[in-house]
Motif scaffolding. Structure first.
Motif, PDB file in Angstrom:
ATOM      1  N   ARG A   1       0.832  -1.198   0.000  1.00 24.30           N
ATOM      2  CA  ARG A   1       0.000   0.000   0.000  1.00 24.30           C
ATOM      3  C   ARG A   1       0.869   1.251   0.000  1.00 24.30           C
ATOM      4  NH1 ARG A   1      -2.095   0.612   6.252  1.00 24.30           N
ATOM      5  NH2 ARG A   1      -2.255   2.779   5.561  1.00 24.30           N
ATOM      6  N   ASP A   2       0.355   2.285  -0.622  1.00 25.90           N
ATOM      7  CA  ASP A   2       0.936   3.628  -0.558  1.00 25.90           C
ATOM      8  C   ASP A   2       2.384   3.686  -1.039  1.00 25.90           C
ATOM      9  OD1 ASP A   2      -1.502   4.331   0.710  1.00 25.90           O
ATOM     10  OD2 ASP A   2      -0.678   3.795   2.660  1.00 25.90           O
TER      11      ASP A   2
ATOM     12  N   GLN B   1      -0.900   8.233   5.954  1.00 23.80           N
ATOM     13  CA  GLN B   1      -2.175   8.419   5.239  1.00 23.80           C
ATOM     14  C   GLN B   1      -3.030   9.471   5.942  1.00 23.80           C
ATOM     15  OE1 GLN B   1      -5.074   5.090   5.223  1.00 23.80           O
ATOM     16  NE2 GLN B   1      -5.017   5.267   3.003  1.00 23.80           N
ATOM     17  N   ASP B   2      -3.065   9.445   7.266  1.00 27.66           N
ATOM     18  CA  ASP B   2      -3.850  10.434   8.026  1.00 27.66           C
ATOM     19  C   ASP B   2      -3.286  11.841   7.782  1.00 27.66           C
ATOM     20  OD1 ASP B   2      -5.401   8.404   9.015  1.00 27.66           O
ATOM     21  OD2 ASP B   2      -4.354   8.301  10.949  1.00 27.66           O
TER      22      ASP B   2
ATOM     23  N   GLU C   1       8.932   4.642   6.381  1.00 27.32           N
ATOM     24  CA  GLU C   1       8.273   5.938   6.545  1.00 27.32           C
ATOM     25  C   GLU C   1       9.105   7.062   5.930  1.00 27.32           C
ATOM     26  OE1 GLU C   1       6.342   8.800  10.040  1.00 27.32           O
ATOM     27  OE2 GLU C   1       7.232   6.847  10.574  1.00 27.32           O
TER      28      GLU C   1
ATOM     29  N   ALA D   1       2.622  -1.014   9.659  1.00 23.91           N
ATOM     30  CA  ALA D   1       1.270  -0.613   9.242  1.00 23.91           C
ATOM     31  C   ALA D   1       0.835   0.664   9.954  1.00 23.91           C
ATOM     32  CB  ALA D   1       0.284  -1.741   9.520  1.00 23.91           C
ATOM     33  N   SER D   2       1.214   0.798  11.232  1.00 23.25           N
ATOM     34  CA  SER D   2       0.824   2.003  11.973  1.00 23.25           C
ATOM     35  C   SER D   2       1.518   3.235  11.405  1.00 23.25           C
ATOM     36  CB  SER D   2       1.144   1.845  13.458  1.00 23.25           C
ATOM     37  OG  SER D   2       2.540   1.879  13.700  1.00 23.25           O
ATOM     38  N   ARG D   3       2.746   3.070  10.917  1.00 20.99           N
ATOM     39  CA  ARG D   3       3.431   4.204  10.270  1.00 20.99           C
ATOM     40  C   ARG D   3       2.717   4.580   8.972  1.00 20.99           C
ATOM     41  NH1 ARG D   3       8.651   5.554  12.103  1.00 20.99           N
ATOM     42  NH2 ARG D   3       9.624   4.048  13.510  1.00 20.99           N
ATOM     43  N   LEU D   4       2.300   3.573   8.207  1.00 22.24           N
ATOM     44  CA  LEU D   4       1.574   3.848   6.968  1.00 22.24           C
ATOM     45  C   LEU D   4       0.247   4.540   7.260  1.00 22.24           C
ATOM     46  CD1 LEU D   4       2.230   0.503   5.041  1.00 22.24           C
ATOM     47  CD2 LEU D   4       3.435   2.688   4.795  1.00 22.24           C
ATOM     48  N   ASP D   5      -0.412   4.121   8.328  1.00 24.47           N
ATOM     49  CA  ASP D   5      -1.663   4.784   8.727  1.00 24.47           C
ATOM     50  C   ASP D   5      -1.410   6.251   9.064  1.00 24.47           C
ATOM     51  OD1 ASP D   5      -3.038   2.415   8.426  1.00 24.47           O
ATOM     52  OD2 ASP D   5      -2.938   1.882  10.561  1.00 24.47           O
ATOM     53  N   ARG D   6      -0.318   6.501   9.768  1.00 26.84           N
ATOM     54  CA  ARG D   6       0.006   7.870  10.164  1.00 26.84           C
ATOM     55  C   ARG D   6       0.269   8.743   8.941  1.00 26.84           C
ATOM     56  NH1 ARG D   6       4.602   8.390  14.552  1.00 26.84           N
ATOM     57  NH2 ARG D   6       5.930   7.652  12.842  1.00 26.84           N
TER      58      ARG D   6
END
Length: 362
Positions: free
Chosen positions: A18-19, A357-358, A327, A350-355
């Protein structure tokens, strides 16, 4: 390049895709050889140092042997096994990277020479070494005087040791707040002696895969083999250097030399890149009670990525850990392929990718 018999037949499905980040779960020694040949542009990594950090198998001879099932390591010392392991992942890097691609790999002050030997044996050319100086290393030293008392069976009744109430990044920790009074004559003689200094230096080895012809021919054909000097400039346009300080080291330099010229800090006269200090909780993600113990600052990783990655290039990180390099690469606008052996760290990535994206949405 031949693939060991025990290696998987093909790349597994990515654990995360992702991303712009493609992350595989598995052993880097095996998976690097399964990546498309000469497909990636740069390798930037913070691999295990071979120091048996905090008793972790991933940094110990046990884990390295597991990555080398086709190599007879029975007669090797722990240092030799570490070198063999570095040679193995180095061969995978040569396979996966384009000709002339640059490699930046952090190392430990006590074992980096083994990594260099292994990478050279793998076919990589050592080009440079960046000295990263920081102020937050933890001393790893035995109190000789106390150890002598313990050896003689003498107890220090006034020695005070505090234990953490909860698990931190390094698990439950203990700290000696009072060394106590030496009991035996031998211990009194050796009071104040230890076995090591506080680490404040980490080398970053810069290597390169073999060129295809001359430097210019390689750059024109493959887009690799050059350092992006302009992207690495700092402090009003200074040339990037092979020494880097964190903020506290730069401040200490200015304090020590401040009487020379108060108008211009001495640190600014030198081509020194002021990195942020060792990362705090904001840069050390935690998921399901798990956090990675050895995390590099994002600012440092961004600088390396921008300095070494060609335009439009894809970064390779074989030891992704909690995903700092992942990241940093995405923040710099590059896509990245990562490998991580420990599946408990995948939620951290995954939490870094979420951050990210947010942040993009907001």
């Amino acid at each position: 390049m031949s693939i060991p018999p025990s290696a998987p037949a093909a790349l597994p499905e990515p654990a995360l895709d992702r991303d712009g980040a493609l992350i595989y779960h598995g052993d880097a020694v095996a998976l690097l050889l399964l990546l498309p040949e000469q497909s990636l542009d740069v390798l930037i990594t913070d691999p295990p140092y071979g120091l048996a950090f905090n008793g972790q198998d991933w940094d110990d001879v046990t884990g390295f042997r597991e990555s080398l099932p086709d190599v007879d390591t029975s007669g090797m010392s722990a240092a030799e096994v570490f070198e063999e392991w570095c040679c193995a992942w180095g061969r995978g890097a040569v396979h996966a990277l384009k000709p002339g691609a640059l490699v930046a790999a952090f190392g430990g002050a006590r074992t980096w020479h083994r990594m260099v030997r292994g990478l050279e044996r793998a076919g990589l050319q050592i080009r440079e070494q960046i000295a990263w100086l920081h102020s937050t290393g933890m001393p790893k030293s035995t109190d000789i005087s106390y150890a002598i008392d313990k050896h003689h069976g003498a107890e220090r009744t006034d020695r005070v040791v505090q234990h953490s109430d909860t698990d931190g990044v390094l698990g439950q920790t203990r700290s000696v707040t009072e060394q106590g009074t030496p009991v035996t004559e031998d211990a009194k003689q050796w009071e104040g002696w230890g076995t090591g200094m506080r680490p404040a230096f980490e080398p970053i080895i810069i290597a390169r895969t073999p060129m295809a012809g001359s430097t210019i021919a390689n750059v024109l054909e493959h887009g690799t083999g050059a350092v992006h000097v302009e992207a690495g400039r700092f402090g009003g346009g200074k040339w990037p250097t092979n020494v880097a300080l964190d903020q506290s080291q730069a401040d200490a330099l200015d304090v020590l030399t401040g009487t020379w010229d108060q108008a211009v800090p001495i640190s600014s006269r030198f081509p020194i890149f002021r990195f942020e200090a060792k990362p705090g909780p904001g840069e050390r993600p935690r998921a399901f009670g798990v956090s990675h113990a050895t995390v590099k600052p994002l600012g440092l990783m961004r600088w390396l990525i921008e300095l070494l990655t060609p335009a439009g290039g894809r970064v390779l990180e074989p030891f992704a850990g909690s995903g700092t390099t992942i990241e940093a690469a995405l923040q710099c606008g590059f896509e990245i392929t990562g490998i991580e052996r420990d599946d408990t760290y995948l939620p951290l990535i995954a939490s870094r990718l979420d951050r990210l994206q947010d942040a993009a949405v907001s």
